[in-house]
Design a protein around this motif. Structure first.
Motif, PDB file in Angstrom:
ATOM      1  N   ARG A 184     -26.877  39.082-162.198  1.00 13.27           N
ATOM      2  CA  ARG A 184     -27.248  39.271-160.792  1.00 13.27           C
ATOM      3  C   ARG A 184     -28.571  38.588-160.475  1.00 13.27           C
ATOM      4  N   PHE A 185     -29.573  38.833-161.311  1.00 16.97           N
ATOM      5  CA  PHE A 185     -30.868  38.218-161.038  1.00 16.97           C
ATOM      6  C   PHE A 185     -30.768  36.693-161.088  1.00 16.97           C
ATOM      7  N   SER A 186     -30.034  36.168-162.043  1.00 13.41           N
ATOM      8  CA  SER A 186     -29.898  34.713-162.171  1.00 13.41           C
ATOM      9  C   SER A 186     -29.328  34.105-160.904  1.00 13.41           C
ATOM     10  N   ALA A 187     -28.333  34.767-160.325  1.00 14.23           N
ATOM     11  CA  ALA A 187     -27.726  34.258-159.098  1.00 14.23           C
ATOM     12  C   ALA A 187     -28.683  34.378-157.913  1.00 14.23           C
ATOM     13  N   PRO A 200     -25.944  37.687-150.190  1.00 11.08           N
ATOM     14  CA  PRO A 200     -24.611  37.158-150.530  1.00 11.08           C
ATOM     15  C   PRO A 200     -24.477  36.803-152.011  1.00 11.08           C
ATOM     16  N   LEU A 201     -25.532  36.235-152.585  1.00 10.28           N
ATOM     17  CA  LEU A 201     -25.477  35.884-154.003  1.00 10.28           C
ATOM     18  C   LEU A 201     -25.490  37.134-154.876  1.00 10.28           C
ATOM     19  N   ARG A 202     -26.160  38.184-154.417  1.00  9.61           N
ATOM     20  CA  ARG A 202     -26.150  39.450-155.173  1.00  9.61           C
ATOM     21  C   ARG A 202     -24.745  40.023-155.209  1.00  9.61           C
ATOM     22  N   ALA A 203     -24.063  40.003-154.069  1.00 11.78           N
ATOM     23  CA  ALA A 203     -22.691  40.510-154.023  1.00 11.78           C
ATOM     24  C   ALA A 203     -21.771  39.675-154.907  1.00 11.78           C
ATOM     25  N   TYR A 204     -21.941  38.364-154.824  1.00 12.19           N
ATOM     26  CA  TYR A 204     -21.168  37.449-155.678  1.00 12.19           C
ATOM     27  C   TYR A 204     -21.374  37.789-157.148  1.00 12.19           C
ATOM     28  N   ALA A 205     -22.628  37.917-157.557  1.00  9.29           N
ATOM     29  CA  ALA A 205     -22.936  38.092-158.967  1.00  9.29           C
ATOM     30  C   ALA A 205     -22.590  39.482-159.478  1.00  9.29           C
ATOM     31  N   THR A 206     -22.611  40.488-158.613  1.00 12.99           N
ATOM     32  CA  THR A 206     -22.212  41.831-159.033  1.00 12.99           C
ATOM     33  C   THR A 206     -20.753  41.833-159.463  1.00 12.99           C
ATOM     34  N   ALA A 207     -19.908  41.203-158.659  1.00 16.38           N
ATOM     35  CA  ALA A 207     -18.489  41.098-159.019  1.00 16.38           C
ATOM     36  C   ALA A 207     -18.305  40.182-160.223  1.00 16.38           C
ATOM     37  N   LEU A 208     -19.044  39.079-160.253  1.00 17.40           N
ATOM     38  CA  LEU A 208     -18.940  38.124-161.361  1.00 17.40           C
ATOM     39  C   LEU A 208     -19.322  38.765-162.685  1.00 17.40           C
ATOM     40  N   GLY A 209     -20.428  39.522-162.694  1.00 13.92           N
ATOM     41  CA  GLY A 209     -20.893  40.134-163.931  1.00 13.92           C
ATOM     42  C   GLY A 209     -19.896  41.109-164.513  1.00 13.92           C
ATOM     43  N   LEU A 210     -19.259  41.896-163.660  1.00 13.58           N
ATOM     44  CA  LEU A 210     -18.266  42.844-164.148  1.00 13.58           C
ATOM     45  C   LEU A 210     -17.030  42.114-164.656  1.00 13.58           C
ATOM     46  N   ALA A 211     -16.612  41.073-163.932  1.00 10.46           N
ATOM     47  CA  ALA A 211     -15.473  40.272-164.393  1.00 10.46           C
ATOM     48  C   ALA A 211     -15.781  39.628-165.736  1.00 10.46           C
ATOM     49  N   PHE A 212     -17.018  39.178-165.915  1.00 11.35           N
ATOM     50  CA  PHE A 212     -17.442  38.557-167.177  1.00 11.35           C
ATOM     51  C   PHE A 212     -17.267  39.536-168.325  1.00 11.35           C
ATOM     52  N   ALA A 256      -9.986  41.945-163.395  1.00 12.89           N
ATOM     53  CA  ALA A 256     -10.883  40.789-163.473  1.00 12.89           C
ATOM     54  C   ALA A 256     -10.551  39.771-162.385  1.00 12.89           C
ATOM     55  N   THR A 257      -9.264  39.526-162.168  1.00 13.53           N
ATOM     56  CA  THR A 257      -8.843  38.581-161.126  1.00 13.53           C
ATOM     57  C   THR A 257      -9.263  39.068-159.744  1.00 13.53           C
ATOM     58  N   ALA A 258      -9.114  40.372-159.495  1.00 14.06           N
ATOM     59  CA  ALA A 258      -9.516  40.931-158.200  1.00 14.06           C
ATOM     60  C   ALA A 258     -11.023  40.802-157.990  1.00 14.06           C
ATOM     61  N   LEU A 259     -11.787  40.982-159.049  1.00 11.20           N
ATOM     62  CA  LEU A 259     -13.241  40.842-158.953  1.00 11.20           C
ATOM     63  C   LEU A 259     -13.649  39.405-158.642  1.00 11.20           C
ATOM     64  N   ILE A 260     -12.934  38.451-159.212  1.00 16.73           N
ATOM     65  CA  ILE A 260     -13.232  37.044-158.905  1.00 16.73           C
ATOM     66  C   ILE A 260     -12.922  36.740-157.443  1.00 16.73           C
ATOM     67  N   ASP A 261     -11.869  37.330-156.924  1.00 16.74           N
ATOM     68  CA  ASP A 261     -11.581  37.179-155.494  1.00 16.74           C
ATOM     69  C   ASP A 261     -12.728  37.738-154.654  1.00 16.74           C
ATOM     70  N   GLU A 262     -13.277  38.892-155.077  1.00 16.93           N
ATOM     71  CA  GLU A 262     -14.420  39.492-154.381  1.00 16.93           C
ATOM     72  C   GLU A 262     -15.633  38.567-154.450  1.00 16.93           C
ATOM     73  N   ALA A 263     -15.857  38.004-155.627  1.00 16.11           N
ATOM     74  CA  ALA A 263     -17.004  37.111-155.806  1.00 16.11           C
ATOM     75  C   ALA A 263     -16.885  35.898-154.890  1.00 16.11           C
ATOM     76  N   GLU A 264     -15.719  35.308-154.837  1.00 16.73           N
ATOM     77  CA  GLU A 264     -15.523  34.131-153.984  1.00 16.73           C
ATOM     78  C   GLU A 264     -15.696  34.490-152.511  1.00 16.73           C
TER      79      GLU A 264
END
Length: 289
Positions: A184-187, A200-212, A256-264
């Protein structure tokens, strides 16, 4: 360039910046261990810093020290997580872990030194005015401390002796700290550098981090140790609750796929400028290591 080309180019630049930061240090085992610990890896966190900065109109060079800082911090966390008193791993990125190659004391000291190096890098004048650097330092401290990575690791250790396996909500909380906080911080760092709204980047990275993390749990089941670069099947052998054990393999993949959709979707405000970050999100659940 494609995402993979950008990731490789950014990784090479970060490698040079870290080498420069370590150049001239004493010819001592702890410094050799530091260099060893920061070598290799995907540099995904550093890429997130650089791409976030570029999306806000900054140059790569303007954000490079911040990208190197998060990679130094990430390396410290891996060195300490691998220790016998923590996750007790002997393989990382296909190589012996630092405490195996040297010894436990050297690994602890190398990790400590990489953590302090991260904050030194985050103070680099090239990152902008003092108030920007203070905001970056504060953000990195929060992400890596008792409200972030350290908390996540503490929860992970406590789970090993808990009377019952963790619930899905508890695992999500654990991983939001251990894995998600630094992602999250990196994003967000690029927006902080530019003085822009990081939401917006925080929301993106929150979903991304969990998917990761879910992807990591899937790799622990399906992955090959040679490709993953570390032992696999360890969580199942220990009877540890994971996203896969709670959701099932197919359920974890669907989540994980749903989280990537959220991130995008979170990147919508940036329009076409966010395409590389969208590719990064898709890469997270398609990776083999």
């Amino acid at each position: 360039m494609s995402f993979r080309e950008v990731l490789a180019a950014d990784a090479a630049l970060i490698e040079v910046r870290l080498a420069l930061a370590l150049a001239g240090m004493a010819d001592q085992p702890v410094v050799h261990a530091m260099r060893y610990a920061v070598s290799g890896g995907k540099r995904l966190r550093g890429f997130l810093v650089l791409e976030g900065a570029r999306m806000h109109g900054l140059t790569t060079e303007a954000a490079l020290s911040a990208a190197a800082a998060v990679e130094a911090l990430h390396a410290y966390s891996l060195v300490h997580d691998d220790l016998p008193s923590m996750d007790d791993d002997d393989l990382r990125r296909g190589q012996p872990t630092v405490h195996v190659k040297w010894d436990e004391a050297t690994a602890i000291l190398a990790g400590d030194a990489l953590q302090t190096l991260a904050f030194e890098l985050m103070c680099a004048p090239a990152l902008g005015p003092a108030e920007v650097r203070v905001a970056l330092v504060a953000g990195l401290a929060k992400a890596s401390g008792a409200e972030g990575m350290v908390l996540g690791q503490a929860l992970d250790i406590a789970a090993e002796t808990a009377p019952a396996p963790l619930t899905l909500a508890q695992i999500t909380e654990l991983q939001a700290g251990k894995t998600g906080a630094l992602i999250r911080f990196s994003a967000e760092a690029g927006a902080i550098l530019a003085g822009a709204d990081p939401a917006p980047l925080r929301a993106y990275a929150t979903a991304l981090g969990l998917a990761f993390q879910i992807a990591d749990d899937i790799l622990d089941v399906e992955g090959d140790a040679a490709a993953v670069g570390k032992r696999v099947g360890k969580d199942a052998d220990a009877g540890k609750a994971t996203f896969v054990s709670l959701l099932g393999l197919e359920g974890a993949k669907a989540r994980a796929t749903a989280l990537i959709d959220e991130a995008e979707a979170a990147l919508t405000p940036y329009g076409a400028a966010a395409e590389t970050l969208k590719e990064a999100a898709r890469f997270v659940i398609a990776r083999r290591n």
